[in-house]
Design a protein around this motif. Structure first.
Motif, mmCIF file in Angstrom:
data_model
loop_
_atom_site.group_PDB
_atom_site.id
_atom_site.type_symbol
_atom_site.label_atom_id
_atom_site.label_comp_id
_atom_site.label_asym_id
_atom_site.label_seq_id
_atom_site.Cartn_x
_atom_site.Cartn_y
_atom_site.Cartn_z
ATOM 1 N N ILE A 288 0.852 -1.032 0.089
ATOM 2 C CA ILE A 288 0.132 -0.048 0.000
ATOM 3 C C ILE A 288 0.956 1.268 0.002
ATOM 4 N N ILE A 289 1.864 1.405 0.881
ATOM 5 C CA ILE A 289 2.769 2.446 0.788
ATOM 6 C C ILE A 289 3.673 2.595 -0.216
ATOM 7 N N ALA A 290 4.087 1.425 -0.808
ATOM 8 C CA ALA A 290 4.934 1.762 -2.122
ATOM 9 C C ALA A 290 3.862 2.181 -3.243
ATOM 10 N N THR A 319 4.709 9.040 3.720
ATOM 11 C CA THR A 319 3.909 8.066 3.438
ATOM 12 C C THR A 319 2.705 8.401 2.576
ATOM 13 N N TYR A 320 2.516 9.602 2.268
ATOM 14 C CA TYR A 320 1.482 10.273 1.415
ATOM 15 C C TYR A 320 0.017 9.656 1.699
ATOM 16 N N SER A 321 -0.471 9.916 2.724
ATOM 17 C CA SER A 321 -1.748 9.532 3.171
ATOM 18 C C SER A 321 -2.589 10.382 1.994
ATOM 19 N N HIS A 322 -2.399 11.592 1.714
ATOM 20 C CA HIS A 322 -2.877 12.612 0.785
ATOM 21 C C HIS A 322 -1.828 13.255 -0.014
ATOM 22 N N TYR A 323 -2.223 13.565 -1.260
ATOM 23 C CA TYR A 323 -1.215 14.362 -1.874
ATOM 24 C C TYR A 323 -1.892 15.931 -2.469
ATOM 25 N N ILE A 324 -1.487 16.735 -1.661
ATOM 26 C CA ILE A 324 -2.115 17.972 -1.417
ATOM 27 C C ILE A 324 -1.660 19.023 -2.531
ATOM 28 N N ILE A 325 -2.398 19.735 -2.753
ATOM 29 C CA ILE A 325 -2.320 20.891 -3.816
ATOM 30 C C ILE A 325 -3.124 22.019 -3.322
#
Length: 405
Positions: A288-290, A319-325
């Motif tokens: 999942i993390i990969a 770990t990028y639980s979210h990719y924020i912009i």
């Protein structure tokens, strides 16, 4: 439609629910502790329940609990309901974590703990955090606990070390929206045997077995979630969210931002069926993390220099639980992307000190970075079910939308 989030499920989770037997919760606790390098893990129905129980079991009361202004409101709710007072610190960019330059001024003789949130999976500088807290302990002659909020980070690493190991305890959320899930559920880890024993005793004395109806409904809930997040079904689910108050009514009992409130079942013990699903999810954690890290890297490659907006940093150990912009017109961007079959998220859409329930806790302080982010952030799908073609499509659509706005 591509949903903004999706649990990474297959037949194994459903098979696990059918072969219940033995102490599933205890097995999940042991496996969770081993996976994340802790000596002890204690299971709860929610991550917020774990925090509430820790604050009460450790005897913290009528103290200030320092926490970032920009994080999930349920963290502040647990603090307030434990008999303590949240003390907020603004965040810093680009990683959205608590501004350590401002932390020192927030600590005083009334401070009982610091909650270190690694928001969106970005690891806070835990070495500097420890230095600041240790200096404050010496200055004020008081013990200040360090609590790692790993709901978005799990095994995020700073300077090669898991952030969950840098402090007294770490707590995790395991609901259906998290990176890995036990349907519902939370966990607290620690290397302190006495603290673990004290916490377990508190839980067992104050938490109750879940009702039979709740136990019977859990498999149906997971099946419904799995079906709802499938692409053919999700277009209807999205329409239902936008066109009806039904789903809102179903969720408000569990997540109210404007009221100091925890779910009605926050003192239930974790269900064995939840633990059985959690054990399967633990075996998938590395995958999942990969995949999340791959999605973040691919977005960065496809979007960097092609958008007029602020992209998130790529930070090792995240770990990028979210990719924020950050975008100037969030509602329009989300609407335009939805019309192209892509749902974006808007987590977190508030700054806690500006919520009515917490404004008096902030006094005259202002939290400008937190407030700005609460109005501008969107998050792209990064769940493990995404294909490279999905990521490319999302990026292309976003570039197209940016050119039109």
């Amino acid at each position: 439609m591509i949903p903004r989030l999706k649990p990474h499920l297959d037949y194994r989770e459903f098979a696990a629910m059918l072969r219940l037997g033995g102490p599933a919760v205890e097995a999940f606790e042991q496996a969770f502790a081993a996976k994340f390098g802790a000596s002890h893990a204690v299971a709860f129905p929610y991550g917020r329940s774990a925090l509430l129980a820790y604050l009460k079991a450790s005897g913290l009361r009528d103290r200030e609990i320092v926490m970032p202004a920009y994080t999930c409101s349920v963290v502040a709710h647990a603090v307030a309901l434990s008999g303590n007072r949240p003390r907020f610190v603004d965040i810093a960019l680009p990683d959205y974590n608590m501004d350590l330059d401002r932390l020192e001024a927030a600590l005083n003789e009334r401070t009982g703990a610091v909650i270190s949130t690694h928001l969106f999976g970005y690891p806070l500088d835990v070495n500097r955090l420890q230095e600041i807290v240790s200096a404050a302990e010496a200055r004020f002659g008081t013990r200040i606990a360090i609590i790692q909020d790993c709901a978005h980070s799990f095994d995020a690493r700073f300077d090669g070390r898991s952030v969950s190991k840098a402090g007294d305890v770490a707590f995790y959320g395991l609901n259906i929206s998290k990176m890995m899930t036990s349907i519902f559920g939370g966990m607290l880890t620690t290397d302190d045997a006495a603290a673990a024993q004290e916490l377990r005793a508190f839980r067992d004395a104050n938490f109750r077995p879940a009702s039979l109806a709740k136990q019977l409904m859990r498999p149906a809930y997971l099946l419904a979630a799995h079906t709802a997040f499938s692409r053919p079904a999700y277009r209807f689910v999205y329409w239902l969210q936008k066109s009806s108050s039904l789903l809102d009514r179903l969720t408000r009992a569990y997540h109210l931002d404007d009221e100091i409130h925890l779910p009605p079942d926050h003192l239930d013990l974790m269900l064995p069926v939840d633990a059985s699903v959690g054990l399967v999810q633990l075996s998938k954690y590395d995958e999942i993390i990969a995949r999340r890290r791959h999605a973040a890297s691919m977005y960065d490659r496809l979007l960097r220099g092609r958008l007029p907006w602020e992209l998130p940093p790529l930070i090792g150990g995240s770990t990028y639980s979210h990719y924020i912009i950050r975008v100037p017109d969030r509602a329009r961007v989300m609407r335009e992307m939805a019309s192209r079959g892509i749902q974006l998220g808007q987590l977190i859409e508030y700054s806690i000190p500006y919520l009515p329930a917490y404004r008096r806790c902030a006094g005259d302080e202002e939290f400008p970075v937190s407030l700005e982010c609460s109005t501008m952030t969107i998050n792209l799908p990064v769940h493990a079910s995404l294909r490279d073609s999905d990521i490319a499509r999302i990026a292309a659509c976003l570039v197209e939308v940016a050119a039109q706005i």
